[in-house]
Design a protein around this motif. Structure first.
Motif, PDB file in Angstrom:
ATOM      1  N   ARG A 188      19.476 -54.146   9.370  1.00 52.12           N
ATOM      2  CA  ARG A 188      20.103 -52.975   7.896  1.00 52.12           C
ATOM      3  C   ARG A 188      18.879 -53.781   7.387  1.00 52.12           C
ATOM      4  NH1 ARG A 188      25.719 -54.822   9.102  1.00 52.12           N
ATOM      5  NH2 ARG A 188      26.627 -53.669  10.217  1.00 52.12           N
ATOM      6  N   LEU A 190      18.126 -53.397   3.186  1.00 44.59           N
ATOM      7  CA  LEU A 190      18.917 -52.946   1.821  1.00 44.59           C
ATOM      8  C   LEU A 190      17.632 -52.929   0.717  1.00 44.59           C
ATOM      9  CD1 LEU A 190      21.722 -53.436  -0.582  1.00 44.59           C
ATOM     10  CD2 LEU A 190      21.094 -55.860  -0.131  1.00 44.59           C
ATOM     11  N   LEU A 240      21.441 -49.199   1.781  1.00 44.17           N
ATOM     12  CA  LEU A 240      20.960 -49.510   2.085  1.00 44.17           C
ATOM     13  C   LEU A 240      21.178 -48.606   4.164  1.00 44.17           C
ATOM     14  CD1 LEU A 240      25.261 -51.109   2.861  1.00 44.17           C
ATOM     15  CD2 LEU A 240      22.218 -51.874   2.308  1.00 44.17           C
TER      16      LEU A 240
END
Length: 254
Positions: A188, A190, A240
């Motif tokens: 992921r 961010l 995100l």
């Protein structure tokens, strides 16, 4: 690939000067950007919106078969075009004089990602239970901390911690910091404005991203809630991006 994009004006500011965008490009690659504007008379939101719009138009033409070096160059050029657009508008219009914006942007290929940034908006990568900061703040306080003139604890509470040493649109020429990283299923990314990390600790961010009871949208919402619960002293934006086997999330403007 999935995305979640959330932004809030916060509890003190009257105008949200943050802007964000993420999308799958026609080439099949993905791109994203967060910009945190600055300037009087609401010029900050003009600067951040113009930066995002210009970046989006510039990055849309990149091709899928880029080498890593070409991807890095394309990302840098898109950010520099945004710098030129913001600087030129400020130079032509007294109302926008000295406006500028931070920017943190990503270009994601199948096996690698690239971050370009100016200012103090940040990029983090989560892989497994590890959260890694990919950017270095362009702030006066960070320079003082790097040189050993103040401690990390002093830096966190320094009255001038928001003073930037570099911004997009305030000068005709600007240096873009570029960083590459590996990008694989389960990762992921961010991207956020300082309204998040100034209010929410990295441990809280990591715990939120690891919470299996929350889907990606709920994780983004929770991060915004944590910033507001901590005082919401600034606009806060969270973008995100999750590398999954599904289809890309599509365009999601803030």
């Amino acid at each position: 690939m999935r995305t979640a994009n959330r932004s809030d004006v916060g509890r003190i500011r009257l105008v949200n000067e943050d802007r964000a965008w993420a999308a799958e490009l026609p080439s099949g690659l993905a791109a994203a950007i967060v910009a945190d504007g600055m300037g009087g008379h609401q010029a900050g939101d003009v600067a951040s919106q113009l930066a995002v719009d210009t970046f989006r138009e510039a990055i849309a033409s990149v091709q899928a078969d880029l080498t890593h070096e070409q991807a890095k160059t394309a990302l840098c050029q898109a950010i520099l075009q945004a710098n030129e657009a913001v600087f030129d508008l400020a130079a032509r219009n007294e109302h926008y004089r000295n406006m500028g914006t931070t920017v943190v942007a990503a270009l994601l290929l199948g096996d690698a990602g690239f971050i370009g940034h100016i200012g103090d908006s940040r990029a983090y990568k989560q892989r497994g239970d590890t959260l890694r900061l990919l950017t270095e703040d362009h702030t006066l306080v960070n320079e003082l901390a790097k040189s050993g003139q103040i401690s990390p604890e002093e830096a966190a509470n320094h009255p001038r911690r928001h003073v930037l040493t570099r911004a997009l649109g305030t000068e005709r020429e600007v240096e873009v910091d570029l960083k590459g990283f590996s990008w694989q299923p389960g990762d992921r990314l961010l991207l956020c404005s300082d309204g998040l990390y100034a209010m929410v600790s990295e441990d809280e961010i990591r715990e939120t991203l690891l919470d299996e009871d929350l889907d990606l949208d709920a994780k983004a919402n929770r991060l915004i809630e944590l910033a507001l619960e901590a005082g919401g002293e600034d606009n806060v934006t969270v973008l995100l991006i999750e590398y999954s086997d599904g289809h890309p999330g599509g365009e999601q403007p803030a």
